[in-house]
Every structure is written in C-alpha cells, then in structure tokens.
Scaffold this motif. Structure first.
Motif, short mmCIF file in Angstrom:
data_model
loop_
_atom_site.label_atom_id
_atom_site.label_comp_id
_atom_site.label_asym_id
_atom_site.label_seq_id
_atom_site.Cartn_x
_atom_site.Cartn_y
_atom_site.Cartn_z
N ASN A 1 -2.02 -33.33 -23.07
CA ASN A 1 -2.82 -33.00 -24.25
C ASN A 1 -1.94 -32.34 -25.30
OD1 ASN A 1 -4.72 -32.21 -26.11
ND2 ASN A 1 -5.71 -30.70 -24.77
N GLU A 2 -1.80 -32.98 -26.45
CA GLU A 2 -0.92 -32.48 -27.51
C GLU A 2 -1.31 -31.10 -28.01
OE1 GLU A 2 1.79 -33.78 -28.54
OE2 GLU A 2 1.68 -35.70 -27.48
N ASP A 3 -2.59 -30.76 -27.88
CA ASP A 3 -3.06 -29.47 -28.39
C ASP A 3 -3.05 -28.36 -27.34
OD1 ASP A 3 -3.61 -30.63 -30.88
OD2 ASP A 3 -5.56 -31.35 -30.15
N CYS A 4 -2.53 -28.67 -26.13
CA CYS A 4 -2.57 -27.71 -25.03
C CYS A 4 -1.25 -26.92 -24.94
CB CYS A 4 -2.82 -28.43 -23.71
SG CYS A 4 -2.89 -27.34 -22.27
N VAL A 5 -1.36 -25.62 -24.73
CA VAL A 5 -0.16 -24.79 -24.60
C VAL A 5 0.59 -25.08 -23.31
CG1 VAL A 5 -1.11 -22.93 -26.00
CG2 VAL A 5 -1.51 -22.93 -23.52
N GLY A 6 -0.10 -25.73 -22.36
CA GLY A 6 0.54 -26.06 -21.08
C GLY A 6 1.12 -27.46 -21.04
N LYS A 7 1.16 -28.15 -22.18
CA LYS A 7 1.66 -29.52 -22.24
C LYS A 7 3.10 -29.60 -21.70
CE LYS A 7 2.56 -33.38 -25.38
NZ LYS A 7 3.97 -33.54 -25.00
N GLY A 8 3.32 -30.54 -20.77
CA GLY A 8 4.65 -30.78 -20.23
C GLY A 8 5.02 -29.89 -19.06
N ARG A 9 4.22 -28.89 -18.75
CA ARG A 9 4.52 -27.99 -17.64
C ARG A 9 4.25 -28.73 -16.33
NH1 ARG A 9 1.05 -23.00 -18.22
NH2 ARG A 9 2.28 -22.84 -20.14
N ILE A 10 5.26 -28.85 -15.48
CA ILE A 10 5.14 -29.64 -14.25
C ILE A 10 4.45 -28.84 -13.14
CG2 ILE A 10 6.42 -30.79 -12.40
CD1 ILE A 10 8.51 -31.56 -14.45
N VAL A 11 3.48 -29.47 -12.52
CA VAL A 11 2.74 -28.87 -11.42
C VAL A 11 2.89 -29.77 -10.19
CG1 VAL A 11 0.46 -28.20 -10.56
CG2 VAL A 11 1.05 -27.82 -12.97
N TYR A 12 3.26 -29.18 -9.07
CA TYR A 12 3.39 -29.92 -7.81
C TYR A 12 2.07 -29.85 -7.05
CZ TYR A 12 4.78 -31.04 -3.01
OH TYR A 12 4.86 -31.60 -1.75
N LEU A 13 1.52 -31.00 -6.68
CA LEU A 13 0.28 -31.08 -5.90
C LEU A 13 0.51 -31.97 -4.70
CD1 LEU A 13 -2.46 -31.66 -8.65
CD2 LEU A 13 -1.83 -29.50 -7.57
N ASN A 14 -0.03 -31.57 -3.57
CA ASN A 14 0.06 -32.41 -2.38
C ASN A 14 -0.99 -31.97 -1.38
OD1 ASN A 14 0.96 -34.41 -0.69
ND2 ASN A 14 3.08 -33.68 -0.56
N HIS A 15 -1.31 -32.86 -0.44
CA HIS A 15 -2.19 -32.48 0.67
C HIS A 15 -1.34 -31.80 1.74
CE1 HIS A 15 -5.53 -34.73 -0.97
NE2 HIS A 15 -4.79 -35.81 -1.05
N CYS A 16 -1.91 -30.88 2.46
CA CYS A 16 -1.22 -30.24 3.58
C CYS A 16 -0.87 -31.30 4.61
CB CYS A 16 -2.11 -29.16 4.20
SG CYS A 16 -1.38 -28.34 5.63
N PHE A 17 0.36 -31.24 5.16
CA PHE A 17 0.75 -32.27 6.14
C PHE A 17 0.06 -32.06 7.49
CE2 PHE A 17 4.17 -29.07 6.90
CZ PHE A 17 4.05 -28.91 8.28
#
Length: 427
Positions: free
Chosen positions: A313-329
């Motif tokens: 989202n171009e208007d978001c202050v968090g734009k480009g911030r990488i977040v790691y998501l995964n299911h528990c193994f």
C-alpha cells in the motif's frame, strides 16, 4: 452425478458453473482449485502457495471462510458417559435398526433387519426406516471386495473382516444400531467447548478400551464426535468436499509411506490445513493499514512455500517492511502461525513458535535436503552443515522464549522462561 445420470470431471463442472465469465464466489473457487488439482495429481494438496494465488486481487478475500459450509464443522470435543441403570424404561428397552457384532468364522457381521430389533436381537413390529440407507452407505463407502452380502429371512447381513471394526462404527452411530460397547447405557455429549471451525480429528486405529466404541483423535485427546461419513443421495444438501471427491472419483483414503491406509485421510488433511490457515490469514494483514500483504519471494524447496511478505500500500508507513510468516513445523500437535513481528529467533536464526516453542529440527532440515535432491534444487552449505552437526534444538529438547529469546528451564515437562514468565507445556 452421484446417481450416474450426468458425467462431469472437476474441471468440466467448474467450467459449467462459471460459464467462463466472472469468478464464482470465493469459497467455491477454493473448493474447485483443490478438486481440480487432485484430479490431475491425487497426491497434491491445498497449501499456502495455492491459497495466496487465489487471494491475490480478490476484494472479497475475507469470504474465503465460507468454505466451512463444505466441510465438517467442529462443535467441541465429545465424551462418552455411562448412563445410570435406572435411566428410564424407554432408554433401557430401546429398539435398534440393526446389529453389528463379531463372529468367529466370518469376521464382523452387519445385520440390517426389515423390522426394528430390541437389545437381544428380537424383531419388533416397527419398520426399520434405515433399511435402505444402510445398504446405500455401505455401497458408497466400500468396494465390493470388502464385504460379502447374504440375504436372510429377517433382513440382510454384510460380512467384513476385522480391519473394518472401527470405521463400521459410523453405521452404528448414524443409524441407531447396536455395536460392541455402544448400547442403551451409553450417552454422548459435548464436554469441551471449542471455537474451531474445521474438524481435524482422525478415526483411531482401535476402539476405546473402556467402553469398546470407536473414537477420534484430535489435539492429543480422544473425541467421540458423531462419525464423519459420506452423505446419502437424499442428504445432498449436506454434501461436503468429501462427497464431491467421491462423486468425482478423486481418492479420499490416504496411504502413508508404511502402507497404512486412513479412511477419508485426504479430507482430514484438507480440513487440518484450512484450520491452520484461519490463523495464517489473520497474520497476512498489515498491522499499520489492515490491507493484505503480498509475497516477497519463494523458497526453492518442496511446494515452494511463500514465507516472506510485505505491504504494498503506497499510503502505508509499513510499505516494504518484510514480515516472515510460516506454520509451525510441529504440525501434528500445533496449529500456530509463526510471525516475525511477534517472535524472536533462536541461536540458529530460526523464528520461535509462540505456542509450543518449536524453532528448528535436524530431521526437518534433513527432509528438506531430501526434497531438494529429488527436485534438483540448490542445497546450501549452511543446510548441509546444520544437519551434519545435528544443530536442531527440537531433538535436543531445547526450547527458547519467543518473547525474549532466552533458553527456557525444564520443570517436569513445563518449559519456563525465568526472565519473562513465558511457559510451554510439553507434558
């Protein structure tokens, strides 16, 4: 289609419904994505890669949860209880629509009489309203080679070998039949409320030792929920994806590497995944603007699981911030979603599960190397070194706090962080 009057594949049925125009409602898009994939490859599954592609560009993405209408819903954990001897004469002398019992010579006998019977097997004057239903369900569920049918004066008997003892329980519960310990002195009630939407329980391999009845295994506990089964033609309004698989001749039973067969196993795997995706979906939302994040890239192993996301989202202050998501193994026991916004990393650089503390496993990475070898992927030196030096914390029973990253103390199976009080129960 179920009656053989119309023929369709999953793909042709999808084309017939959609008419090649606008996308159909999102839950059905998901359902057909699964059915069409498994029609081409019976071993394929629904995973994050597929779901994220389906989510992409859809304004109605929140409606994905509507697929629960095509699945077996969880209404809480059921328990069995023995009713008192004076429960009422009506309960004590209850009539049945059939009898399932073991025989010494022919295995398990399913006797379906024309009339109802009492607890001693004596015919009564009331018609057996389930006579045709039981026969239909047996034909839907089993191959002709699985049983032998014998017509008798008072009804019909179906003979199965002992391997079908537990799954025949579905007949007993669904059609009021007397079976093993299932008698007029047993009751089934919900004793543990559950907010989960999708049922992920699987039928245990043996009957319950105390009552002699079959049960499901879910979350490391037994559950005596009403049996999962195919719906009959007259019950078409209650069809689930299990019935769609049957009608489209897509295998429902799952066979593991050791050759053990789990009835409806593929359906259970699907339901378990959808249960875990509920949590994953909530984590897909940007915490700054609320819009869904988009994938940043994909890894090069197994199903090419997408683990890194960012807001676009171009208007978001968090734009480009990488977040790691995964299911528990630790999938068999934990449905948690690991989110780098909430979890610290262990000394091996792996994010820590907030619910069970799992972070990294030597065997898990060994399996990853095996998959890379099969698919021709690149195996990093770090991965080889990790497995060779047995660096996984899971096998060493070492757990770290997801909040502060500190090594936790084992107190009789309960792992406690001395710094912030976080606990994982592994008893």
């Amino acid at each position: 289609m179920s009656q053989g009057k119309i023929t369709h594949t999953a793909d042709s049925l999808y084309q017939f419904i959609s008419q090649g125009e606008k996308p159909i409602c999102f839950p059905l898009e998901i359902a057909f994505a699964y059915l069409r994939r498994r029609e081409k490859d019976p071993n394929s599954i629904l995973d994050n890669n597929v779901m994220l592609k389906l989510l992409n560009g859809r304004e109605d993405h929140a409606e994905w949860i509507g697929i629960r209408q095509l699945m077996t819903e969880c209404n809480g954990r059921w328990k069995v209880e023995e009713l008192p001897d004076d429960y009422t004469n009506k309960k004590r002398y209850k009539y049945y629509n059939g009898l399932i019992n073991k025989t010494e010579e022919r295995g398990i006998r399913v006797f379906v009489p024309f009339k109802m019977i009492d607890g001693f097997g004596e015919l009564k004057e009331y018609n057996n309203k389930y006579y045709n239903d039981v026969g239909e369900l047996i034909k839907l569920t089993y191959a002709d080679s699985d049983y032998k049918m014998i017509n008798e004066t008072q009804g019909v008997s179906y003979y199965f070998d002992d391997s079908h003892e537990t799954d025949l329980f579905a007949l007993a519960r669904s059609f009021n039949m007397k079976f093993n310990g299932l008698n007029n002195f047993l009751g089934f009630i919900v004793n543990e409320a559950d907010d989960d939407v999708f049922c992920e329980s699987r039928l245990a391999n043996d009957v319950d030792n105390w009552f002699g009845v079959a049960f499901y295994w879910c979350g490391n506990k037994p559950c005596f929920r009403p049996p999962v089964r195919y719906m009959l033609d007259r019950e078409w309004e209650e069809y689930t994806l299990l019935d769609f698989m049957r009608i489209l001749k897509i295998p429902t039973a799952y066979v593991n590497r050791n050759g053990r067969k789990t009835m409806f196993g593929h359906y259970i795997i699907l339901s378990s995944y959808l249960k875990s995706f509920i949590k994953f979906y909530e984590h897909l939302k940007c915490r700054e603007c609320g819009k869904l994040m988009k994938p940043q890239g994909i890894t090069n192993f197994t199903t090419k699981a997408i683990n890194e996301f960012s807001c676009t989202n171009e208007d978001c202050v968090g734009k480009g911030r990488i977040v790691y998501l995964n299911h528990c193994f630790n999938k068999q026991k934990c449905n948690a979603t690991i989110d780098s916004r909430d979890s610290m990393q262990c000394p091996n650089g792996q994010y820590i599960c907030p619910e069970c503390g799992a972070c990294c496993s030597t065997e898990n990475f060994r399996l990853r190397i095996s998959h890379l070898q099969m698919t021709g992927g690149t195996i990093s030196k770090w991965l080889i070194d990790f497995v060779r030096n047995n660096r996984g914390h899971w096998e060493k029973q070492e757990f770290f706090c997801y909040k502060c990253g500190k090594l936790m103390t084992n107190e009789n199976g309960k792992y406690v962080c001395k710094d912030c009080g976080t606990e994982y129960n592994h008893k």
